[in-house]
Enzyme design. Structure first.
Site, mmCIF file in Angstrom:
data_model
loop_
_atom_site.group_PDB
_atom_site.id
_atom_site.type_symbol
_atom_site.label_atom_id
_atom_site.label_comp_id
_atom_site.label_asym_id
_atom_site.label_seq_id
_atom_site.Cartn_x
_atom_site.Cartn_y
_atom_site.Cartn_z
ATOM 1 N N GLU A 1 0.839 -1.207 0.000
ATOM 2 C CA GLU A 1 0.000 0.000 0.000
ATOM 3 C C GLU A 1 0.875 1.259 0.000
ATOM 4 O O GLU A 1 0.544 2.255 -0.656
ATOM 5 C CB GLU A 1 -0.921 -0.043 1.219
ATOM 6 C CG GLU A 1 -1.840 1.143 1.412
ATOM 7 C CD GLU A 1 -2.988 1.205 0.424
ATOM 8 O OE1 GLU A 1 -2.718 1.435 -0.768
ATOM 9 O OE2 GLU A 1 -4.142 1.049 0.852
ATOM 10 N N THR B 1 -3.488 13.130 -5.100
ATOM 11 C CA THR B 1 -3.334 12.860 -3.668
ATOM 12 C C THR B 1 -2.716 14.069 -2.968
ATOM 13 O O THR B 1 -3.132 14.455 -1.883
ATOM 14 C CB THR B 1 -2.444 11.621 -3.441
ATOM 15 O OG1 THR B 1 -2.947 10.568 -4.258
ATOM 16 C CG2 THR B 1 -2.477 11.176 -1.994
#
Lengths: 307, 307
Positions: free
Chosen positions: B129, B182
């Site tokens: 991740e 992001t």
């Protein structure tokens, strides 16, 4: 129907660590006693006050103000006399005014045949509490009336959640007898806080609620932290850090400031641990020259009750 | 013991309203499929990727990085081939990288006879991740592995709480196909927030956890609010306010940004309501010219599974 009732109105802990401003719990062996009596004479009359020096005029007395709020709503064809046997020291941080505020309305409601539910009683009691604390809140009222742990989700509209209590949970509460001014304990709080700290706080608070539902004492221990308020307010309580450290070293699951202090609450699994924590806290404050009172009590899941 | 396994790795919703950064839940009918195969040839080899254009080099692929983390810890006397059939669009905000990261380690663990528990698998998956999101977090990994609702209490040490799911809870998820960077979605968050807002948030979050434990859908509805992050991040999603309003008007219990967006999640009681919410959301975005995908799914209480 009875004309007179004697009740026990319990002390309570508000601002439970990460549940600052929303979570409270109810104590078992510390509380006021009150006698409420129906009278032909209309109105609310406080006829006896023992324990502490408090005003007899209903409009100036916390129990009187909440009683008047209910009396004006219910419009009964009678009056009420209130006797107050006060054991909870005002200003100790364990819900002294809340105990008075709920006591009168709980007793009157019983004598009138229970026309109001607990949330409605809390509404009336808020008026009394506001006389003492200068703002409307239910952090101590809710646990006193409902018992156990309560989450006051909102004040307007009033919404109170009853959170389950693990069976074997005990509180040790120490009241170092110093005075903290409410104004000072409010002023010391920051208006803005770091987002990261807030996330830590709600992570702990969600975990604490989960731990109460699952009776997971270890998780309760890992969740009972307050990264927002305790760092500031604990400065107002002499020897706070030392006391907390001693409590944790002697088996407490967690500790924090009760209400806005100066009392310190600790939670323990089992009476034996709670007693050890009592010894540890006594030892800390015995050395300081500060007078203190200390109590060990089961979490009171019943709340206010008829004696 | 099997030499090959096919798995379904589900999409997930993180940052669930007031549970920002800690609460997530698992979706049922949206997810990737992966085949994991034991090989004599040592190492981790990604042999097939369908659906989206992703790197085959294990060190550059999310599924590969988590697989390598586990491979280096387990030191098995075999290697693994990974085939990825990707259905979850990267960047959609419903845990695309998390599905890849957990898929490989879950499959390998099964083929090795389950030497690791779910928390240990999450540890390995965190490494994968991190390749995608540039930071170590488990908000999507935990619900993908454990199923249902999960609270990631802390990352270090890793602590994941499984929160019960009400039986009749459905999610409607819309993915407006716009790109949110992001960096932008992080930069838009304030570093400091008002204490009062933080108290509102943890009050709602504690209430939300209580509502999940008690299957109280009305309380869930009253708790699913985010006063901290949504006001900022929703600005990055065109027509967010309109979509949320339409969802709530058509029976959704609540709505919020899924992950860091652009997907929007809504929760409803019962499939019928979730379908009505789907219609309402479709109507909003059909008028905008923005392409979208929409899904209705039960909350997946099982998590990742063998097909």
């Amino acid at each position: 129907m009875k004309n007179e009732i004697k009740i026990f109105s319990p002390a309570t802990v508000a601002n439970v660590a990460c549940g600052f401003d929303v979570l409270g719990f109810c104590l078992d062996s510390i509380g006021d006693e009150m006698v409420i009596r129906k009278t032909d004479k209309k109105g609310i009359h406080i006829t006896k006050i023992e324990g502490f020096d408090l005003p007899f005029e209903a409009e100036l007395n916390v129990a009187g103000v909440s009683a008047l709020a209910m009396y004006e709503a219910a419009k009964p064809d009678c009056g009420f006399e209130i006797e107050i046997y006060k054991n909870i020291k005002p200003g100790s941080g364990i819900g002294s005014s809340a105990a008075s505020a709920v006591g009168s309305v709980f007793g009157m409601n019983e004598l009138l045949g229970k026309p109001y539910n607990q949330t409605e009683l809390t509404q009336f009691a808020i008026k009394g509490e506001a006389l003492a604390s200068k703002c409307e809140h239910a952090d101590n009222l809710a646990p006193a009336l409902f018992g156990g742990f309560t989450l006051v989700k909102s004040i307007s509209p009033l919404e109170i959640l009853e959170i389950p209590s693990p069976k074997n949970l005990y509180a040790t509460i120490i009241h170092p007898q110093i005075e903290i001014k409410t104004s000072e304990s409010r002023a010391i709080l920051p208006k803005e806080i770091p987002l990261q700290d807030a996330i830590t706080q709600w992570s702990n608070f969600g975990s604490l609620i989960h731990s109460l539902h699952t009776s997971d004492y270890e998780l309760l221990q890992r969740s009972l932290h307050d990264v927002i308020v305790e760092p500031h307010r604990s400065k107002l309580i002499p020897h706070y850090k030392e006391a907390k450290k001693a409590a944790l070293q002697h088996g407490a699951l967690g500790a924090g400031i009760s209400g806005s202090g100066p009392s310190i609450f600790t939670l323990s699994k089992g009476l034996e641990n709670a007693n050890k924590v009592q010894d540890a806290l006594e030892k800390v404050y015995s050395k300081t020259g500060i007078a203190f009172e200390i109590h060990v009590t089961k979490i009171n899941t019943e709340g206010i009750k008829i004696l």
